[in-house]
Each structure stands twice: as C-alpha cells, then as structure tokens.
Write an enzyme that holds these catalytic residues in place. Structure first.
Site, PDB file in Angstrom:
ATOM      1  N   LYS A 129      13.193 -19.340  -6.267  1.00 42.28           N
ATOM      2  CA  LYS A 129      14.285 -19.895  -7.090  1.00 42.28           C
ATOM      3  C   LYS A 129      13.758 -20.826  -8.177  1.00 42.28           C
ATOM      4  CE  LYS A 129      16.886 -20.053  -2.771  1.00 42.28           C
ATOM      5  NZ  LYS A 129      15.940 -20.593  -1.781  1.00 42.28           N
TER       6      LYS A 129
ATOM      7  N   GLY B 284      19.569  -0.554  -6.691  1.00 38.53           N
ATOM      8  CA  GLY B 284      19.047   0.513  -5.836  1.00 38.53           C
ATOM      9  C   GLY B 284      18.032  -0.017  -4.824  1.00 38.53           C
TER      10      GLY B 284
ATOM     11  N   ASP C 241      12.832 -16.230   2.234  1.00 38.35           N
ATOM     12  CA  ASP C 241      13.525 -16.991   1.197  1.00 38.35           C
ATOM     13  C   ASP C 241      12.714 -18.246   0.852  1.00 38.35           C
ATOM     14  OD1 ASP C 241      16.055 -17.490  -0.400  1.00 38.35           O
ATOM     15  OD2 ASP C 241      15.818 -19.388   0.680  1.00 38.35           O
TER      16      ASP C 241
ATOM     17  N   TYR D 192      10.894 -26.352  -2.601  1.00 40.27           N
ATOM     18  CA  TYR D 192      10.593 -26.578  -1.177  1.00 40.27           C
ATOM     19  C   TYR D 192       9.148 -27.045  -0.977  1.00 40.27           C
ATOM     20  CZ  TYR D 192      14.895 -23.801  -0.454  1.00 40.27           C
ATOM     21  OH  TYR D 192      16.185 -23.313  -0.493  1.00 40.27           O
TER      22      TYR D 192
ATOM     23  N   HIS E 230      18.532 -21.672  -9.038  1.00 42.06           N
ATOM     24  CA  HIS E 230      18.831 -22.409  -7.793  1.00 42.06           C
ATOM     25  C   HIS E 230      20.231 -23.032  -7.809  1.00 42.06           C
ATOM     26  CE1 HIS E 230      16.444 -24.399  -4.326  1.00 42.06           C
ATOM     27  NE2 HIS E 230      17.716 -24.424  -4.033  1.00 42.06           N
TER      28      HIS E 230
ATOM     29  N   PRO F 260      16.647  -6.628   2.931  1.00 35.91           N
ATOM     30  CA  PRO F 260      16.862  -6.794   4.373  1.00 35.91           C
ATOM     31  C   PRO F 260      17.965  -7.816   4.668  1.00 35.91           C
ATOM     32  CG  PRO F 260      14.527  -6.784   3.842  1.00 35.91           C
ATOM     33  CD  PRO F 260      15.259  -6.879   2.537  1.00 35.91           C
TER      34      PRO F 260
HETATM   35  N1  LIG Z   1      20.099 -22.081  -2.380  1.00 38.63           N
HETATM   36  C1  LIG Z   1      20.287 -23.262  -1.854  1.00 38.63           C
HETATM   37  O1  LIG Z   1      20.751 -24.216  -2.499  1.00 38.63           O
HETATM   38  C2  LIG Z   1      19.935 -23.464  -0.400  1.00 38.63           C
HETATM   39  C3  LIG Z   1      20.375 -24.608   0.279  1.00 38.63           C
HETATM   40  C4  LIG Z   1      20.061 -24.760   1.623  1.00 38.63           C
HETATM   41  C5  LIG Z   1      19.309 -23.793   2.259  1.00 38.63           C
HETATM   42  N2  LIG Z   1      18.853 -22.693   1.579  1.00 38.63           N
HETATM   43  C6  LIG Z   1      18.026 -21.652   2.241  1.00 38.63           C
HETATM   44  O2  LIG Z   1      18.695 -21.257   3.446  1.00 38.63           O
HETATM   45  C7  LIG Z   1      17.825 -21.475   4.547  1.00 38.63           C
HETATM   46  C8  LIG Z   1      18.619 -21.796   5.811  1.00 38.63           C
HETATM   47  O3  LIG Z   1      19.430 -22.941   5.630  1.00 38.63           O
HETATM   48  P1  LIG Z   1      19.079 -24.370   6.269  1.00 38.63           P
HETATM   49  O4  LIG Z   1      17.626 -24.522   6.406  1.00 38.63           O
HETATM   50  O5  LIG Z   1      19.826 -25.368   5.468  1.00 38.63           O
HETATM   51  O6  LIG Z   1      19.796 -24.363   7.672  1.00 38.63           O
HETATM   52  P2  LIG Z   1      20.039 -23.403   8.924  1.00 38.63           P
HETATM   53  O7  LIG Z   1      19.207 -22.188   8.845  1.00 38.63           O
HETATM   54  O8  LIG Z   1      21.506 -23.289   9.064  1.00 38.63           O
HETATM   55  O9  LIG Z   1      19.540 -24.312  10.115  1.00 38.63           O
HETATM   56  C9  LIG Z   1      18.177 -24.616  10.291  1.00 38.63           C
HETATM   57  C10 LIG Z   1      18.069 -25.590  11.457  1.00 38.63           C
HETATM   58  O10 LIG Z   1      18.501 -24.964  12.663  1.00 38.63           O
HETATM   59  C11 LIG Z   1      17.459 -24.992  13.637  1.00 38.63           C
HETATM   60  N3  LIG Z   1      17.503 -23.681  14.299  1.00 38.63           N
HETATM   61  C12 LIG Z   1      17.025 -22.493  13.855  1.00 38.63           C
HETATM   62  N4  LIG Z   1      17.284 -21.506  14.714  1.00 38.63           N
HETATM   63  C13 LIG Z   1      17.927 -22.071  15.770  1.00 38.63           C
HETATM   64  C14 LIG Z   1      18.445 -21.566  16.974  1.00 38.63           C
HETATM   65  N5  LIG Z   1      18.355 -20.265  17.285  1.00 38.63           N
HETATM   66  N6  LIG Z   1      19.049 -22.429  17.833  1.00 38.63           N
HETATM   67  C15 LIG Z   1      19.162 -23.741  17.519  1.00 38.63           C
HETATM   68  N7  LIG Z   1      18.682 -24.290  16.382  1.00 38.63           N
HETATM   69  C16 LIG Z   1      18.075 -23.452  15.504  1.00 38.63           C
HETATM   70  C17 LIG Z   1      16.187 -25.233  12.864  1.00 38.63           C
HETATM   71  O11 LIG Z   1      15.256 -25.975  13.643  1.00 38.63           O
HETATM   72  P3  LIG Z   1      13.754 -25.438  13.969  1.00 38.63           P
HETATM   73  O12 LIG Z   1      13.069 -25.153  12.677  1.00 38.63           O
HETATM   74  O13 LIG Z   1      13.155 -26.586  14.711  1.00 38.63           O
HETATM   75  O14 LIG Z   1      13.952 -24.222  14.818  1.00 38.63           O
HETATM   76  C18 LIG Z   1      16.681 -26.093  11.703  1.00 38.63           C
HETATM   77  O15 LIG Z   1      16.795 -27.436  12.108  1.00 38.63           O
HETATM   78  C19 LIG Z   1      16.929 -22.605   4.062  1.00 38.63           C
HETATM   79  O16 LIG Z   1      15.787 -22.793   4.857  1.00 38.63           O
HETATM   80  C20 LIG Z   1      16.646 -22.142   2.651  1.00 38.63           C
HETATM   81  O17 LIG Z   1      15.687 -21.101   2.650  1.00 38.63           O
HETATM   82  C21 LIG Z   1      19.182 -22.517   0.263  1.00 38.63           C
END
Ligand SMILES: NC(=O)c1ccc[n+]([C@@H]2O[C@H](COP(=O)([O-])OP(=O)(O)OC[C@H]3O[C@@H](n4cnc5c(N)ncnc54)[C@H](OP(=O)(O)O)[C@@H]3O)[C@@H](O)[C@H]2O)c1
Length: 312
Positions: free
Chosen positions: A79, A11, A45, A50, A112, A15
C-alpha cells in the site's frame, strides 16, 4: 492445499485468505510468512508503513528457494502511504516497497487511505499536516504503474461510496479492490453492496476485531468473545476466529487475519471444511453495531477533507 480464490475483473485469481502483517514485529514476521506459506496461504497483505516489508520479503524468498511455492502462485499486496500521494511520489514509493520485498512486481497495490498528509519535519512529532493532493490525481499515477508492468492490479483502501463513485467517474483503470474494516460488529452493508454492484472485490481488514490494536476504543467488546458467535462455533467444532473468517469467505470477501503465532496461523486457515447456514450468516450480519476499531481518529484526521468515515 492452496486456499480458494475470487476472480478480479482483470481476470487474476486473488486468494480468499491472506496473512495480515500490521504490527507483526521484525523478528517474528518472517517466520509467520513462512508458516503461512507452508500451510497453504498464497496471499500476503503488506504496507510500506508497517515497517516490516524486508522481513516479509525474506519469508517469501525462503519459501520460493525451498521450492514450497513459485512466485507466480503468490498474491502479494502492498500500500501507498498517505505521505506519498503526490503524483511524483507514487512510483518511488512503490519501488521502495518492491526493493524491501525483493520483488519485481506486485499483484495488487492500494492507496492506503484517501487522506494525503505531509511528511512531518520532526519524525517524533504526533502532529500531522494535511496535503491537498486529490486522490483522483494520485490514482492517475497508480494507473501508470499498471502500464509499466510494475503492478498487476491497483485498488484502494478505506474509501467510502462517494469516494469510489468519484474515482470511477474519472479513472482509466478501475480499482480492483477496496480494503476496509469488516466484521459482524461493522458490516458496512451499503458499501459492500456498492462494491459488489461495481465488480470491486472487498478485502476485510481487522476481521477478528483487531483485539490488540492501539487504536481500538476501550469501550468496544472483544468480538472474539461474543457468545452468539461462540454458540455457532460450538456447533461446528470451530473457534470464534474461524467463524468470523468463514463469514467473509462464504460471501466472496477476501480476508487477511494477522497472526505471528504458528498455531493461530494454521487455525485461521482451517475455514474451508465447513459452511455456515443462511440463518447463521443472517445472525452474524445482525450483530452489527457500527463499531469501527480503525477510525483514524487521531492527529485531527477527522477534519481532513477526504476523511472517509462520516458517511453513514
Ligand atoms: N488498510 C488498512 O488501513 C488496514 C488497517 C488495519 C489492518 N489492515 C490489514 O489487515 C490485517 C488484519 O487486521 P488487524 O491486524 O488489525 O487485526 P485482526 O487480524 O482482526 O486481529 C489480529 C489480532 O488477533 C490475534 N489473533 C489472530 N488469530 C487469532 C485467533 N485464531 N484467535 C485469537 N486471536 C487471534 C493476533 O494475535 P497474534 O499475532 O498473537 O496471534 C492479533 O492480536 C492487518 O494485519 C493488516 O495487514 C489494514
């Protein structure tokens, strides 16, 4: 404007858009959280691994103190790291995250990954020793956190269909969310369909293809430069990143792009003022290449008995 929500089976409103914080450095991440909250993000998140939860917590606190937002309007996720799958370790790990974030309760706590590991005796070692704790046992300790009111919902991350089925057949409290890598180069149609059929909300991590991830295989092209996505973006005056994020929210998949750049944090939130057509959604789906940037393909983890990515 606050971002739109999906409803968890509990429930609670989750976001659709959240701020990712992996690789967001202490020194940068507090400001990122503040800019995000100032610009309508209500979902952050986080994860113990991290190593920046204190700064994330400082950003949250500053915006609550400033009166921009109330705690109850925020949806904070963290996580349980792989080293703490033992039933006795689950509550202490949550308490560490809560203390770091300076919160008394999380909106969602995730396992995680299904793969338990042991804390290395030498912290500089790259070797990982597997633990034989079954995630089904870890889950029982997660359920107690809900009973105690320390977390409002529990879920998993990086679980495949068989692992979810196994969990669903034995759990008392159903997982509310599965957080997995999702983008048009990795559409995971079977997993998405399965989660939807069971009322489990998906969160798409690495929605921009994680361009700066140290784990990303060099041969994989950058999805932010894909010409097909670029063409769709041009039609709406949107960037590739905005098209990629819109793709998820339009199908009720929550999405957590990471950025520490104020301009990009703002840009990434400007995805609720346009819609992709059915054809464009199909075109994006058709870009699938089964390319996974976060395949946990290190330290022998593919040999772990609960390695999730051999299915499909
Ligand atoms: N559960 C898991 O195992 C797991 C694994 C991976 C990630 N995650 C979570 O998911 C989140 C997102 O995934 P991610 O960090 O792997 O990658 P992502 O969000 O796909 O990509 C982040 C990258 O893209 C750049 N970026 C952000 N907005 C942009 C835009 N509008 N235009 C161009 N580049 C842009 C960022 O650089 P700047 O910061 O310089 O803008 C950063 O280098 C993580 O931060 C984490 O919270 C979870």
């Amino acid at each position: 404007m606050n971002t739109p929500c999906v409803e968890l089976y509990t429930g609670a409103a989750m976001p659709l858009l959240g701020l990712g914080t992996w690789q967001s450095q202490p020194g940068q991440v507090q400001q990122a959280v503040e800019v995000a909250i100032d610009n309508g993000y209500r979902h952050i998140d986080c994860a113990y691994i991290y190593a920046n939860e204190k700064e994330v917590g400082a950003g949250i606190e500053s915006r609550i103190k400033k009166g921009v937002v109330k705690r109850e309007d925020l949806f904070i996720v963290s996580k349980l790291w792989n080293h703490f799958h033992d039933e006795d370790e689950v509550k202490p790990s949550l308490m560490k995250s809560l203390a770091n974030l300076n919160l008394s309760c999380l909106d969602l706590y995730l396992i995680h990954s299904p793969m338990g590991t042991k804390m290395p005796k030498d912290p500089s070692s790259q070797e990982v020793e597997f633990s034989d704790v079954d995630y089904v046992c870890t889950w029982k300790a997660m359920e107690k956190l809900v009973d105690e009111g320390l977390v409002k919902a529990i879920g998993v991350s990086n679980f495949n269909v068989s692992q979810l089925e196994r969990l669903l057949s034995s759990c008392r409290i159903k997982p509310a969310v599965n957080q997995v890598e999702l983008h048009p180069y990795l559409t995971q149609a079977k997993l998405v369909q399965y989660c939807k059929s069971k009322g489990i909300i998906l969160t798409a991590f690495s929605p921009l293809g994680s361009p700066s991830s140290p784990l990303k295989p060099a041969a994989q092209k950058n999805i932010l430069e894909d010409p097909v996505i670029n063409e769709i973006g041009k039609k709406y005056g949107k960037t590739n990143a905005q098209v990629l994020l819109r793709y998820h929210v339009q199908r009720c998949v929550t999405v957590i792009p990471k950025s520490v750049s104020p301009a990009r944090i703002i840009q990434n939130a400007q995805i609720f003022d346009f819609s992709l057509s059915e054809n464009e959604m199909e075109t994006l789906e058709g870009l699938n290449k089964n390319w996974r940037t976060g395949s946990w393909d290190f330290a022998g983890l593919p040999n772990h008995k609960f390695y999730p990515f051999k299915e499909d």
